[in-house]
Design a protein around this motif. Structure first.
Motif, PDB file in Angstrom:
ATOM      1  N   ALA A  24      -7.483   3.587 -22.348  1.00 52.42           N
ATOM      2  CA  ALA A  24      -7.345   3.215 -21.245  1.00 52.42           C
ATOM      3  C   ALA A  24      -6.253   3.132 -20.347  1.00 52.42           C
ATOM      4  CB  ALA A  24      -6.997   1.717 -21.823  1.00 52.42           C
ATOM      5  N   SER A  25      -5.141   3.235 -20.818  1.00 50.89           N
ATOM      6  CA  SER A  25      -4.297   4.183 -19.675  1.00 50.89           C
ATOM      7  C   SER A  25      -4.753   5.278 -18.447  1.00 50.89           C
ATOM      8  CB  SER A  25      -3.086   5.003 -20.137  1.00 50.89           C
ATOM      9  OG  SER A  25      -2.225   4.986 -19.115  1.00 50.89           O
ATOM     10  N   LEU A  26      -5.536   5.764 -19.377  1.00 53.65           N
ATOM     11  CA  LEU A  26      -6.332   7.285 -18.778  1.00 53.65           C
ATOM     12  C   LEU A  26      -7.426   6.710 -17.750  1.00 53.65           C
ATOM     13  CD1 LEU A  26      -6.196  10.083 -18.510  1.00 53.65           C
ATOM     14  CD2 LEU A  26      -8.205   9.766 -19.827  1.00 53.65           C
ATOM     15  N   VAL A  27      -8.128   5.740 -18.295  1.00 59.40           N
ATOM     16  CA  VAL A  27      -9.338   5.313 -17.169  1.00 59.40           C
ATOM     17  C   VAL A  27      -8.919   4.531 -16.144  1.00 59.40           C
ATOM     18  CG1 VAL A  27     -11.685   3.821 -17.090  1.00 59.40           C
ATOM     19  CG2 VAL A  27     -10.806   5.225 -18.722  1.00 59.40           C
ATOM     20  N   TYR A  28      -7.621   3.716 -16.382  1.00 56.84           N
ATOM     21  CA  TYR A  28      -6.672   3.439 -14.978  1.00 56.84           C
ATOM     22  C   TYR A  28      -6.417   3.854 -14.330  1.00 56.84           C
ATOM     23  CZ  TYR A  28      -3.560   0.357 -12.457  1.00 56.84           C
ATOM     24  OH  TYR A  28      -3.180  -0.381 -11.781  1.00 56.84           O
ATOM     25  N   GLY A  29      -5.694   5.281 -15.106  1.00 56.42           N
ATOM     26  CA  GLY A  29      -5.181   6.617 -13.817  1.00 56.42           C
ATOM     27  C   GLY A  29      -6.208   7.111 -12.927  1.00 56.42           C
ATOM     28  N   VAL A  30      -7.486   7.444 -13.568  1.00 58.19           N
ATOM     29  CA  VAL A  30      -9.286   7.511 -12.875  1.00 58.19           C
ATOM     30  C   VAL A  30      -8.839   6.770 -11.671  1.00 58.19           C
ATOM     31  CG1 VAL A  30     -10.948   8.095 -13.034  1.00 58.19           C
ATOM     32  CG2 VAL A  30      -9.710   8.975 -14.931  1.00 58.19           C
ATOM     33  N   TYR A  31      -8.741   5.409 -12.103  1.00 62.67           N
ATOM     34  CA  TYR A  31      -9.510   4.532 -11.128  1.00 62.67           C
ATOM     35  C   TYR A  31      -8.342   4.353  -9.856  1.00 62.67           C
ATOM     36  CZ  TYR A  31      -9.875  -0.392  -9.573  1.00 62.67           C
ATOM     37  OH  TYR A  31     -10.229  -1.507  -8.651  1.00 62.67           O
ATOM     38  N   LEU A  32      -7.336   4.413 -10.247  1.00 62.72           N
ATOM     39  CA  LEU A  32      -6.165   4.810  -8.868  1.00 62.72           C
ATOM     40  C   LEU A  32      -6.353   5.668  -8.670  1.00 62.72           C
ATOM     41  CD1 LEU A  32      -2.671   3.687 -11.214  1.00 62.72           C
ATOM     42  CD2 LEU A  32      -4.002   2.296  -9.285  1.00 62.72           C
ATOM     43  N   TYR A  33      -5.879   6.506  -8.860  1.00 59.28           N
ATOM     44  CA  TYR A  33      -6.777   8.242  -8.266  1.00 59.28           C
ATOM     45  C   TYR A  33      -7.698   7.702  -7.247  1.00 59.28           C
ATOM     46  CZ  TYR A  33      -6.351  13.337  -7.804  1.00 59.28           C
ATOM     47  OH  TYR A  33      -6.922  14.710  -7.435  1.00 59.28           O
ATOM     48  N   THR A  34      -9.538   7.897  -8.385  1.00 61.76           N
ATOM     49  CA  THR A  34     -10.488   8.003  -6.849  1.00 61.76           C
ATOM     50  C   THR A  34     -10.670   6.843  -6.004  1.00 61.76           C
ATOM     51  OG1 THR A  34     -11.484   6.462  -8.839  1.00 61.76           O
ATOM     52  CG2 THR A  34     -12.075   8.851  -9.445  1.00 61.76           C
ATOM     53  N   HIS A  35      -9.618   6.594  -5.749  1.00 64.70           N
ATOM     54  CA  HIS A  35      -9.517   5.045  -4.612  1.00 64.70           C
ATOM     55  C   HIS A  35      -8.269   5.278  -3.985  1.00 64.70           C
ATOM     56  CE1 HIS A  35     -11.954   2.590  -7.624  1.00 64.70           C
ATOM     57  NE2 HIS A  35     -12.199   1.138  -6.816  1.00 64.70           N
ATOM     58  N   ARG A  36      -8.073   6.960  -4.099  1.00 64.77           N
ATOM     59  CA  ARG A  36      -6.986   7.216  -2.890  1.00 64.77           C
ATOM     60  C   ARG A  36      -5.405   6.855  -3.137  1.00 64.77           C
ATOM     61  NH1 ARG A  36     -10.742   9.724   0.951  1.00 64.77           N
ATOM     62  NH2 ARG A  36     -12.116  10.725   0.377  1.00 64.77           N
ATOM     63  N   GLN A  37      -4.984   5.835  -4.271  1.00 65.76           N
ATOM     64  CA  GLN A  37      -3.825   4.984  -4.253  1.00 65.76           C
ATOM     65  C   GLN A  37      -3.225   6.236  -4.913  1.00 65.76           C
ATOM     66  OE1 GLN A  37      -3.057   1.855  -3.565  1.00 65.76           O
ATOM     67  NE2 GLN A  37      -5.101   2.181  -2.536  1.00 65.76           N
ATOM     68  N   TYR A  38      -2.370   7.202  -4.719  1.00 70.82           N
ATOM     69  CA  TYR A  38      -2.065   8.516  -4.881  1.00 70.82           C
ATOM     70  C   TYR A  38      -0.598   8.357  -5.231  1.00 70.82           C
ATOM     71  CZ  TYR A  38      -6.275  10.618  -3.056  1.00 70.82           C
ATOM     72  OH  TYR A  38      -6.948  11.346  -2.981  1.00 70.82           O
TER      73      TYR A  38
END
Length: 415
Positions: A75-89
């Motif tokens: 779940a933590s990994l997917v949350y990271g993908v969510y932030l990254y793909t939304h350009r919340q760097y």
């Protein structure tokens, strides 16, 4: 149905390698195991640029829900993908610090390490570099993904020999590592390897014409062709390997050709550039905007450049009014045949030029532009001093020699 281990492992390996086989295997993985949140998230990560915002969010919400039924790590990994793909760097970078503290050297987290440099903050970049070194050491020298990423970091730091050695080690461990091939291209640009680098890139690309970085690695080959004076090959690659949408790589190639007094390849359409600048998000990223400015410079669109410089100067973001604005104004001065004004603008930037974004090989074009302007303004000695580190360390430097020659550059051509 649960996917077979070989499909999952193959999909991960191909994604880590940035191979042309990654997408088909990821789709197969998701098709075999539609409830696997990590598989769905990685497929979204690989295709994010082609998804609209609604689809992106919907798919990652589903992925996070499914990953949560498996475990906290997923779940933590997917949350990271969510932030990254939304350009919340920044949020991505902060999240990765905590994630890697709990699950050290996780290769899937490595997909998002670019968030640190994408923050546009020197502190974050340095923190990302340190994190990279730490987890590459934990992974060990026989881990090709982490060795590949460390090679990229060393190349960007200017530690060229280390980057070259690390990239070659990663390729020896896993010859299809696209990250390592890209890091090697960066190191060999700094070394001016010329035909040797071109031969490697062509051979590597021939084995996987659909590799994720096919166009970008062809661009690196074009730069090597420029370095050693094979300008027809550089033009050929720009015209055949780069798409119409590759405005940045095309303009960076053409502006270098013009600076060296050479005929450019096929041009960008100025109207297309104007539309890109006017579109929502057209000036969202400073480096993207800089590339559009280069495209306008290639077309000698002086008034467009002046208008863009005014927009950047009025922008509240420091990187725009402090760095982008004077760079764009300098490009306008060069296209107007006023190299002395361009020299004053670019010389005043100093190390702030790094804030234009991109990586070393991409930012180097600002130094190229200053060198050409110095020569055209009657200061060849200053230009030679500016490029001394390149003409004395690069094996092939025909390009730098031409920058320093009293030959027509873009300013005299358009004056």
């Amino acid at each position: 149905m649960t996917t077979s281990v070989p499909v999952r492992d193959a999909a991960l390996a191909e994604l880590l390698a940035q191979s042309g086989r990654a997408l088909p295997l990821l789709r197969e993985w998701v098709g075999d195991d539609p409830d696997c949140g990590v598989a769905r998230a990685l497929l979204v990560l690989a295709t994010a640029d082609s998804l609209d915002d609604a689809t992106l969010k919907q798919q990652l919400v589903i992925a996070h829900r499914d990953a949560g039924t498996v475990g906290e790590r997923q779940a933590s990994l997917v949350y990271g993908v969510y932030l990254y793909t939304h350009r919340q760097y920044r949020l991505t970078a902060d999240h990765l610090v905590g994630y890697l503290a709990r699950w050290p050297a996780d290769e899937m987290a490595g997909f998002m390490l670019g968030a640190f440099s994408s923050c546009g903050d020197a502190v974050y970049r340095a923190h990302g570099d340190a994190l990279m070194e730490q987890h590459a050491a934990l992974a060990g020298p026989d881990n090709w993904p982490w060795t590949s990423w460390l090679a990229s970091t060393r190349a960007e730091q200017g530690r060229v020999r280390e980057a070259h050695d690390l990239a070659e080690r990663a390729l020896a461990l896993y010859p299809r590592s696209g990250v390592a091939a890209h890091a090697l291209a960066h190191a060999e640009h700094e070394l001016g390897s010329g035909p040797a680098s071109i031969a490697f890139l062509d051979q590597w690309l021939d084995a996987d014409p659909r590799a994720v970085q096919t166009r970008h690695l062809n661009w690196h080959a074009a730069l090597q062709s420029i370095a050693c004076g094979d300008f027809p090959d550089a033009r050929r690659r720009a015209d055949t390997a780069l798409a119409r949408t590759d405005v940045g790589m095309r303009s960076a190639t053409n502006w270098r050709l013009l600076l060296a007094g050479q005929t450019p390849a096929g041009r960008s359409d100025p109207e297309q550039v104007r539309e890109l600048l006017a579109a929502p998000g057209g000036m969202a990223e400073v480096f993207h905007t800089f590339n559009l400015a280069l495209a306008l410079a290639v077309e000698a669109a002086t008034e467009d450049l002046r208008a863009l410089a005014r927009r950047a100067a009025a922008d509240e973001r420091p990187d725009y009014h402090e760095v982008l604005a004077p760079v764009v104004e300098a490009l306008a001065e060069i296209t107007a045949g006023r190299p002395r004004a361009a020299v004053d603008l670019l010389s005043a930037l100093g190390e702030r030029a790094e804030r234009i974004g991109g990586v070393r090989v991409e930012r180097e074009i600002i130094e190229d532009t200053l060198a050409r302007a110095l020569v055209d303004a009657g200061e060849p000695a200053r230009a030679a001093a500016l490029l001394h580190h390149r003409t004395t360390t690069r094996h092939h430097h025909t390009y730098e020699d031409l920058l320093l020659a009293a030959a027509p550059g873009p300013g005299s051509r358009h004056a």
